[in-house]
Design a protein around this motif. Structure first.
Motif, PDB file in Angstrom:
ATOM      1  N   ALA A 185      26.113  33.691  72.288  1.00 45.51           N
ATOM      2  CA  ALA A 185      26.026  34.155  70.907  1.00 45.51           C
ATOM      3  C   ALA A 185      25.184  33.192  70.074  1.00 45.51           C
ATOM      4  CB  ALA A 185      27.425  34.290  70.312  1.00 45.51           C
ATOM      5  N   HIS A 186      25.453  31.920  70.228  1.00 48.09           N
ATOM      6  CA  HIS A 186      24.707  30.939  69.445  1.00 48.09           C
ATOM      7  C   HIS A 186      23.231  30.965  69.806  1.00 48.09           C
ATOM      8  CE1 HIS A 186      22.988  26.935  68.551  1.00 48.09           C
ATOM      9  NE2 HIS A 186      23.638  27.115  67.423  1.00 48.09           N
ATOM     10  N   GLU A 187      22.986  31.024  71.084  1.00 50.89           N
ATOM     11  CA  GLU A 187      21.606  31.067  71.566  1.00 50.89           C
ATOM     12  C   GLU A 187      20.866  32.259  70.973  1.00 50.89           C
ATOM     13  OE1 GLU A 187      21.112  30.375  75.787  1.00 50.89           O
ATOM     14  OE2 GLU A 187      19.795  32.115  75.912  1.00 50.89           O
ATOM     15  N   GLU A 188      21.517  33.384  71.025  1.00 47.17           N
ATOM     16  CA  GLU A 188      20.878  34.596  70.524  1.00 47.17           C
ATOM     17  C   GLU A 188      20.622  34.505  69.027  1.00 47.17           C
ATOM     18  OE1 GLU A 188      22.668  38.190  71.998  1.00 47.17           O
ATOM     19  OE2 GLU A 188      21.861  39.334  70.294  1.00 47.17           O
ATOM     20  N   THR A 189      21.593  33.992  68.314  1.00 49.96           N
ATOM     21  CA  THR A 189      21.430  33.836  66.869  1.00 49.96           C
ATOM     22  C   THR A 189      20.204  32.996  66.548  1.00 49.96           C
ATOM     23  OG1 THR A 189      23.810  33.936  66.535  1.00 49.96           O
ATOM     24  CG2 THR A 189      22.497  32.937  64.780  1.00 49.96           C
ATOM     25  N   LEU A 190      20.133  31.870  67.215  1.00 51.42           N
ATOM     26  CA  LEU A 190      19.024  30.968  66.934  1.00 51.42           C
ATOM     27  C   LEU A 190      17.678  31.618  67.258  1.00 51.42           C
ATOM     28  CD1 LEU A 190      19.320  27.202  67.766  1.00 51.42           C
ATOM     29  CD2 LEU A 190      17.217  28.345  67.153  1.00 51.42           C
ATOM     30  N   LEU A 191      17.617  32.246  68.414  1.00 54.53           N
ATOM     31  CA  LEU A 191      16.343  32.828  68.840  1.00 54.53           C
ATOM     32  C   LEU A 191      15.951  34.042  68.012  1.00 54.53           C
ATOM     33  CD1 LEU A 191      16.692  32.481  72.712  1.00 54.53           C
ATOM     34  CD2 LEU A 191      15.322  31.087  71.142  1.00 54.53           C
ATOM     35  N   THR A 192      16.913  34.619  67.373  1.00 52.32           N
ATOM     36  CA  THR A 192      16.633  35.780  66.538  1.00 52.32           C
ATOM     37  C   THR A 192      16.218  35.352  65.133  1.00 52.32           C
ATOM     38  OG1 THR A 192      18.253  37.045  67.796  1.00 52.32           O
ATOM     39  CG2 THR A 192      17.597  37.958  65.684  1.00 52.32           C
ATOM     40  N   GLU A 193      16.554  34.125  64.800  1.00 57.88           N
ATOM     41  CA  GLU A 193      16.193  33.621  63.476  1.00 57.88           C
ATOM     42  C   GLU A 193      14.766  33.095  63.435  1.00 57.88           C
ATOM     43  OE1 GLU A 193      19.045  30.629  62.703  1.00 57.88           O
ATOM     44  OE2 GLU A 193      20.474  31.974  61.725  1.00 57.88           O
ATOM     45  N   ILE A 194      14.330  32.599  64.567  1.00 58.40           N
ATOM     46  CA  ILE A 194      13.021  31.947  64.601  1.00 58.40           C
ATOM     47  C   ILE A 194      11.924  32.941  64.961  1.00 58.40           C
ATOM     48  CG2 ILE A 194      11.676  30.090  65.628  1.00 58.40           C
ATOM     49  CD1 ILE A 194      14.263  28.638  66.179  1.00 58.40           C
ATOM     50  N   THR A 195      10.875  32.941  64.161  1.00 55.19           N
ATOM     51  CA  THR A 195       9.766  33.875  64.397  1.00 55.19           C
ATOM     52  C   THR A 195       8.535  33.132  64.908  1.00 55.19           C
ATOM     53  OG1 THR A 195       8.772  33.642  62.211  1.00 55.19           O
ATOM     54  CG2 THR A 195      10.586  35.220  62.414  1.00 55.19           C
ATOM     55  N   LEU A 196       7.584  33.900  65.351  1.00 53.67           N
ATOM     56  CA  LEU A 196       6.334  33.315  65.810  1.00 53.67           C
ATOM     57  C   LEU A 196       5.643  32.556  64.681  1.00 53.67           C
ATOM     58  CD1 LEU A 196       4.896  36.153  68.064  1.00 53.67           C
ATOM     59  CD2 LEU A 196       6.125  34.078  68.739  1.00 53.67           C
ATOM     60  N   ALA A 197       5.819  33.056  63.465  1.00 52.84           N
ATOM     61  CA  ALA A 197       5.212  32.382  62.313  1.00 52.84           C
ATOM     62  C   ALA A 197       5.792  30.981  62.157  1.00 52.84           C
ATOM     63  CB  ALA A 197       5.447  33.194  61.052  1.00 52.84           C
ATOM     64  N   HIS A 198       7.099  30.877  62.339  1.00 52.63           N
ATOM     65  CA  HIS A 198       7.726  29.552  62.243  1.00 52.63           C
ATOM     66  C   HIS A 198       7.090  28.567  63.220  1.00 52.63           C
ATOM     67  CE1 HIS A 198      11.502  31.743  60.656  1.00 52.63           C
ATOM     68  NE2 HIS A 198      10.945  31.097  59.651  1.00 52.63           N
ATOM     69  N   ILE A 199       6.884  29.043  64.437  1.00 49.68           N
ATOM     70  CA  ILE A 199       6.307  28.159  65.451  1.00 49.68           C
ATOM     71  C   ILE A 199       4.868  27.829  65.106  1.00 49.68           C
ATOM     72  CG2 ILE A 199       5.769  27.878  67.891  1.00 49.68           C
ATOM     73  CD1 ILE A 199       8.708  28.116  67.431  1.00 49.68           C
ATOM     74  N   ALA A 200       4.100  28.864  64.843  1.00 42.14           N
ATOM     75  CA  ALA A 200       2.669  28.672  64.615  1.00 42.14           C
ATOM     76  C   ALA A 200       2.397  27.754  63.430  1.00 42.14           C
ATOM     77  CB  ALA A 200       1.992  30.020  64.415  1.00 42.14           C
ATOM     78  N   LYS A 201       3.260  27.869  62.420  1.00 40.17           N
ATOM     79  CA  LYS A 201       3.041  27.035  61.226  1.00 40.17           C
ATOM     80  C   LYS A 201       3.875  25.767  61.248  1.00 40.17           C
ATOM     81  CE  LYS A 201       2.609  31.059  58.146  1.00 40.17           C
ATOM     82  NZ  LYS A 201       3.472  31.699  57.140  1.00 40.17           N
ATOM     83  N   ASP A 202       4.562  25.549  62.318  1.00 37.58           N
ATOM     84  CA  ASP A 202       5.437  24.379  62.440  1.00 37.58           C
ATOM     85  C   ASP A 202       6.361  24.265  61.232  1.00 37.58           C
ATOM     86  OD1 ASP A 202       6.673  22.144  63.258  1.00 37.58           O
ATOM     87  OD2 ASP A 202       4.914  20.858  63.288  1.00 37.58           O
ATOM     88  N   SER A 203       7.018  25.357  60.924  1.00 33.71           N
ATOM     89  CA  SER A 203       7.940  25.353  59.778  1.00 33.71           C
ATOM     90  C   SER A 203       9.288  25.902  60.218  1.00 33.71           C
ATOM     91  CB  SER A 203       7.366  26.207  58.657  1.00 33.71           C
ATOM     92  OG  SER A 203       7.198  27.543  59.111  1.00 33.71           O
ATOM     93  N   LEU A 204       9.878  25.233  61.170  1.00 36.50           N
ATOM     94  CA  LEU A 204      11.185  25.670  61.675  1.00 36.50           C
ATOM     95  C   LEU A 204      12.244  25.589  60.586  1.00 36.50           C
ATOM     96  CD1 LEU A 204      11.099  23.980  65.188  1.00 36.50           C
ATOM     97  CD2 LEU A 204      10.878  26.405  64.653  1.00 36.50           C
ATOM     98  N   PRO A 205      13.100  26.595  60.544  1.00 35.19           N
ATOM     99  CA  PRO A 205      14.149  26.624  59.519  1.00 35.19           C
ATOM    100  C   PRO A 205      15.233  25.566  59.799  1.00 35.19           C
ATOM    101  CG  PRO A 205      14.354  28.525  60.996  1.00 35.19           C
ATOM    102  CD  PRO A 205      13.142  27.758  61.433  1.00 35.19           C
TER     103      PRO A 205
END
Lengths: 130, 130
Positions: free
Chosen positions: B110-130
């Motif tokens: 559940a935790h894994e899924e939550t985290l992976l569902t929160e993070i988008t490609l934009a977050h990665i590409a812009k290095d702006s992780l929540p």
DNA sequence: ACCTAACCGACTTATTAAGTAGGAATTAGG
DNA sequence: CCTAATTCCTACTTAATAAGTCGGTTAGGT
């Protein structure tokens, strides 16, 4: 979140020991209770013993028991024995724009480890998860 | 926390698309930027396209681009495509005293899924992780 | 026409997981 | 001392999955 059959067997066997009254528990009993292939279980118990997690006694009325109180053995303890130490250099440093992905894996691993280090065999055996 | 090479490649490729200026990006460029075996990458991109995550254009100046804005594509989206839907009946219901183990896996997932569902490609590409 | 690049299924190889085999060593009870 | 129970140990086999490769075909642009 991949968990191998071997790991699951190890945890279930350990839980069985945690739940048993003091004294040796024969592998056969564990195998039946948890429906684990007997020979395979032998193999796993041997590994747990070598790691110092459980003790054993041969001969009639022999068997296995926990080396420490169930309250002091965490799931992580058991898992680390059977999975071996994680070589977490596997995802270290992606090229260019993908770099931050490493932080995600690292966060995931951290949470996982935290959780597995908090939960003990006693928690499982008594169904009293924190 | 096992993540296959294929999955990592898929995510890195997708990130590359997320970071690129509008317009098609050829597979070759991605392969070089992320150091991914070319043929293997083809394979993966094909899968992403069939899943509707990316679009493509053949011929000169062809290539791939995201089907939706990078802000709307989560890591989970990509992972589910390449890993296939998780058959989480794998650890469902252990005998007797080991039962509560299932709750642990379930919490972990559940935790894994939550985290992976929160993070988008934009977050990665812009290095702006929540 | 020709070049570029995506498209496609099938194939090969390496690694890991899962389980098996065949015994040897130990211990307790009669 | 004999027997039965039980752990101990190495090595082997088999099945599944992962990782990557191959040989081409199809479509688009100039």
């Amino acid at each position: 979140m991949r968990i191998s059959a071997r790991t699951q067997y190890a945890l279930r066997a350990a839980t069985e020991l945690a739940a048993a009254p003091p004294g040796p528990v024969p592998a056969e009993k564990i195998a039946v209770a948890q429906n684990i292939p007997r020979r395979f279980l032998d193999n796993i118990l041997l590994q747990l013993r070598r790691a110092g997690l459980i003790h054993s006694q041969r001969g009639p009325d022999g068997g296995y028991w926990l080396a420490r109180p169930a309250e002091e053995i965490t799931l992580a303890d058991v898992i680390m024995v059977v999975e071996g130490s994680p070589e977490h250099s596997a995802h270290g440093g992606y090229p260019g724009v993908a770099g931050p992905l490493a932080d995600v894996w690292s966060a995931l691993r951290a949470h996982e480890e935290t959780l597995l280090t908090e939960i003990t065999l006693a928690h499982i055996a008594k169904d009293s998860l924190p």
